[in-house]
Write a protein that holds these residues in place. Structure first.
Motif, PDB file in Angstrom:
ATOM      1  N   THR A 156       0.830  -1.200   0.000  1.00  9.81           N
ATOM      2  CA  THR A 156       0.000   0.000   0.000  1.00  9.81           C
ATOM      3  C   THR A 156       0.865   1.251   0.000  1.00  9.81           C
ATOM      4  O   THR A 156       0.576   2.224  -0.711  1.00  9.81           O
ATOM      5  CB  THR A 156      -0.926   0.002   1.221  1.00  9.81           C
ATOM      6  N   TYR A 183       0.974   4.272  -2.947  1.00 11.59           N
ATOM      7  CA  TYR A 183       0.883   5.718  -2.737  1.00 11.59           C
ATOM      8  C   TYR A 183       2.089   6.425  -3.347  1.00 11.59           C
ATOM      9  O   TYR A 183       1.964   7.427  -4.050  1.00 11.59           O
ATOM     10  CB  TYR A 183       0.827   6.041  -1.243  1.00 11.59           C
ATOM     11  N   GLU A 230       0.672   7.837  -6.608  1.00 14.85           N
ATOM     12  CA  GLU A 230      -0.077   8.876  -5.917  1.00 14.85           C
ATOM     13  C   GLU A 230      -0.517   9.976  -6.882  1.00 14.85           C
ATOM     14  O   GLU A 230       0.240  10.441  -7.711  1.00 14.85           O
ATOM     15  CB  GLU A 230       0.763   9.481  -4.793  1.00 14.85           C
ATOM     16  N   GLY A 281      -3.569  12.480  -3.461  1.00 15.13           N
ATOM     17  CA  GLY A 281      -3.952  11.671  -2.313  1.00 15.13           C
ATOM     18  C   GLY A 281      -4.610  10.361  -2.662  1.00 15.13           C
ATOM     19  O   GLY A 281      -5.183   9.701  -1.801  1.00 15.13           O
ATOM     20  N   ALA A 318      -4.222   6.487  -4.316  1.00 14.48           N
ATOM     21  CA  ALA A 318      -3.227   5.460  -4.582  1.00 14.48           C
ATOM     22  C   ALA A 318      -3.657   4.589  -5.749  1.00 14.48           C
ATOM     23  O   ALA A 318      -4.837   4.335  -5.959  1.00 14.48           O
ATOM     24  CB  ALA A 318      -3.027   4.585  -3.344  1.00 14.48           C
ATOM     25  N   GLY A 367      -0.592   8.681   3.389  1.00 12.64           N
ATOM     26  CA  GLY A 367      -0.069   8.521   2.040  1.00 12.64           C
ATOM     27  C   GLY A 367       1.319   7.948   2.034  1.00 12.64           C
ATOM     28  O   GLY A 367       1.630   7.005   2.761  1.00 12.64           O
ATOM     29  N   SER A 368       2.196   8.542   1.225  1.00 13.02           N
ATOM     30  CA  SER A 368       3.513   7.983   0.990  1.00 13.02           C
ATOM     31  C   SER A 368       4.425   8.062   2.206  1.00 13.02           C
ATOM     32  O   SER A 368       5.523   7.512   2.186  1.00 13.02           O
ATOM     33  CB  SER A 368       4.175   8.689  -0.202  1.00 13.02           C
ATOM     34  N   ALA A 420      -5.059   5.454   6.406  1.00 17.75           N
ATOM     35  CA  ALA A 420      -4.408   5.358   5.098  1.00 17.75           C
ATOM     36  C   ALA A 420      -4.703   4.057   4.372  1.00 17.75           C
ATOM     37  O   ALA A 420      -4.513   3.970   3.153  1.00 17.75           O
ATOM     38  CB  ALA A 420      -2.903   5.525   5.261  1.00 17.75           C
TER      39      ALA A 420
END
Length: 624
Positions: free
Chosen positions: A204, A208, A212, A215, A217, A271-272, A467
């Motif tokens: 996951t 992202y 991305e 926001g 993925a 996120g990332s 997330a």
């Protein structure tokens, strides 16, 4: 004569089996005992803690009964329950076999601690092996696969554990680990399986970082390799931290800083940032284990304390997991839980005196574990990446489905049932609600990647509660534009969002909005409906529009009227009543497709299936 490698290997296999049992037990509490949140949280919590109380009650008896014999009997019971989970077929049998396996695992852990065995080497090796195995099966646990290969692999693991069991406790030594070394087993296991050693979370995080977009993925070229590298780096950092030759104050400080920083980024990231949280937490755990190490002591004293510490640490595992995930049903801040557990580990690991250096030969398999994790990570599903128009120009087949994190009514992770229910509709676009991409509570699967891979459909994912829990759109059609909007909670504990995707239908464009409204207690999701309607109108910008998903409102309700008042049309109006929940006896009409007036709706279906607690809804949309 003591053989460190055999002791470590036996503990490692026990950790792998116990982790596998937990991956079944945790979702069974929710889906079978809890019946999808219809059972009060207090009752579920009481039932869960009952098994830990049982283990505490056994600890005082270990010394008079002979801890070595108890460890062997409990270990065999753990292996038997792990194997038996393949044969339960879900339901109450699954719940109680998993619960019995948990109790057996706790007693085995406590009895092993009482004998004076050292946990650190075996724990690290077990954590690394567990990650490699979970990556090799693509996060789709062997329990849920139930095929001959799954039976063979689990049987071999159980047999190897049974063979090594006598050797784990049949040793003599002049010193034994203190209770702290055994207490950290539980919290370290939690943070590893939830964060640092979760292949699903790694996948996951990569989706992202590489895919991305505002926001959102999605899969991207190189996802599989990047996921494999991230998982292997995590295993390597755990081993490197645990292998430091001279633990001391600097190691304790480094452990506290990296562990707390990694868990904080995990808790706060949407996120990332997860890409940084995973290796930082892994290194912190390795350093903490090295700092806790072995503290010389008399193996004939403190035996009961070691047993209580082992069970106490696992109880902390359960309490912290419940505190973290229950917030999405009850409603309270939970971002403090992982860092709080990290602080507990850091404090215990950092207490002087510092341990002596351990022999290096029992760590020899860890480089193999790193390579195995890297190779296994390449097998991780990432979802299809290519696009190509499959629909007739201006016509699209749409499915909307609340998949309940992948669990069917029988409490089993039913990937085959979900895939069949969706694929039979031959969809061009799939809107998914309650998509789980790494929750330990649900077994640590990346449900979205697994499903997208089997359907051969690229995805766009938007987070809602955190997330890795949210909504998704799967489609092979070219994606022109995407956007997402988080919705205000308005008293509802679980977060919500609206995910917008503009699709090219071969010369015509269609705006698709996937959402899952979360009504506050004793009220309808009126305010969230207003937000979604406003977002959808602005996102569509005059394009034909469809809004779909589990809206938790029925025709005639105020929240439903918000959409029709905004100019949307009930796509199922000509096919009412169309109940979709609960799946085994549907009576509520809460899953919908609403469209703009320039979109026609035909071939409406709500096929019967028990692969989730909702029925999927599908229709053919024609853009005029």
């Amino acid at each position: 004569m003591r053989r460190p490698f055999l002791t470590a290997a036996g503990i490692a296999l026990g950790v792998v089996l116990l982790t596998d049992v937990l991956r079944v037990w945790l979702p069974s509490i929710i889906t079978i005992f809890g019946q999808a949140a219809s059972t009060p949280a207090e009752l579920m919590g009481g039932f869960a803690l009952l098994w830990f109380v049982g283990a505490f009650a056994v600890v005082p008896l270990l010394r008079p009964l002979g801890p070595r014999g108890v460890a062997v009997v409990a270990g065999v019971a753990l292996a038997g329950c792990r194997l038996g989970l393949l044969a339960t077929g879900g339901g109450q049998a699954q719940l109680y076999v998993a619960s019995a396996g948990l109790l057996a695992g706790l007693v085995w852990l406590a009895a092993t601690a009482v004998t004076g065995a050292a946990p650190a080497h075996g724990l690290v090796l077990g954590l690394a092996a567990g990650t490699a195995v979970h990556a090799a099966v693509g996060t789709f646990d062997l329990t849920w696969q139930g095929n001959p290969l799954a039976w063979s692999v689990i049987a071999l693991l159980c047999l190897a554990f049974a063979v090594l069991l006598p050797g784990v406790t049949n040793h003599t030594t002049d010193s034994a680990p203190g209770p702290a070394a055994w207490f950290v087993v539980g919290p370290v296991l939690l943070l590893w399986t939830m964060v640092a050693g979760s292949p699903a979370l790694a996948g996951t995080a990569v989706s992202y970082a590489l895919g991305e977009e505002s926001g959102i993925a999605g899969p991207a070229p190189g996802s599989a390799l990047a996921t494999a590298v991230l998982s292997a780096v995590s295993v390597g950092l755990l081993a490197a931290g645990a292998l430091l030759p001279r633990p001391g104050v600097a190691v304790s400080v480094a452990a506290a800083l990296t562990l707390c920083a990694g868990t904080a980024v995990f808790a706060l990231s949407w996120g990332s940032g997860l890409v940084a949280a995973i290796p930082a937490t892994a290194l912190g755990l390795g350093l903490a284990l090295r700092a806790s190490g072995l503290r010389a002591g008399d193996p004939t004293t403190g035996t009961r304390q070691r047993g209580f510490a082992a069970v106490g640490g696992m109880t902390l595992f359960a309490v912290a997991a419940v505190l973290y995930y229950a917030s999405y049903d009850i409603g309270y801040p939970n971002d403090w839980v992982p860092p709080a557990v990290a602080v507990v580990v850091a404090v215990i690991a950092g207490r002087p005196p510092y341990p002596r250096v351990e022999p290096a030969r029992s760590w020899a398999p860890l480089p193999v574990a790193v390579v195995a994790t890297l190779a296994a990570g390449l097998l991780m599903p990432t979802g299809a990446r290519g696009t190509g128009t499959t629909a007739t120009p201006g016509t699209v087949r749409v499915v909307a489905y609340n998949i309940r994190m992948g669990f069917g009514l029988d409490g089993r992770f039913d990937l085959a049932g979900l895939t069949a229910a969706i694929a039979a509709r031959r969809p061009d676009v799939v809107l998914l609600s309650e998509v789980d991409r790494a929750w330990l509570l649900n077994g640590g699967h990346d449900t979205l990647a697994l499903l997208a891979d089997r359907l051969d459909m690229p995805y766009r994912f938007a987070p809602a509660a955190d997330a890795v829990w949210g909504d998704a759109v799967l489609t092979r059609l070219p994606v022109v534009y995407t956007a997402t909007s988080r919705l205000r909670a308005a008293g509802a504990p679980t977060g919500a969002q609206a995910l917008g995707v503009v699709l090219d239908l071969g010369g015509k464009e269609l705006a698709v909005v996937s959402t899952h409204l979360q009504p506050p207690p004793d009220d309808g999701p009126v305010s969230q409906a207003r937000e979604v309607a406003a977002f959808a109108r602005g996102f569509a910008a005059g394009r034909p529009l469809v809004v779909g998903g589990d809206l938790n409102t029925q025709p005639g309700d105020p929240a439903f009227a918000v959409f029709t008042d905004a100019g949307l049309v009930d796509g199922f109006a000509n096919d009412r009543p169309l109940p979709t929940s609960p799946a085994d006896a549907p009576r509520e009409q809460i899953d919908h497709l609403l469209v703009s007036p320039d979109v026609g709706v035909t071939e409406v279906e709500a096929p019967r299936t028990e692969a989730s607690d909702h029925l999927p809804v599908s229709a053919t949309l024609t853009v005029f």
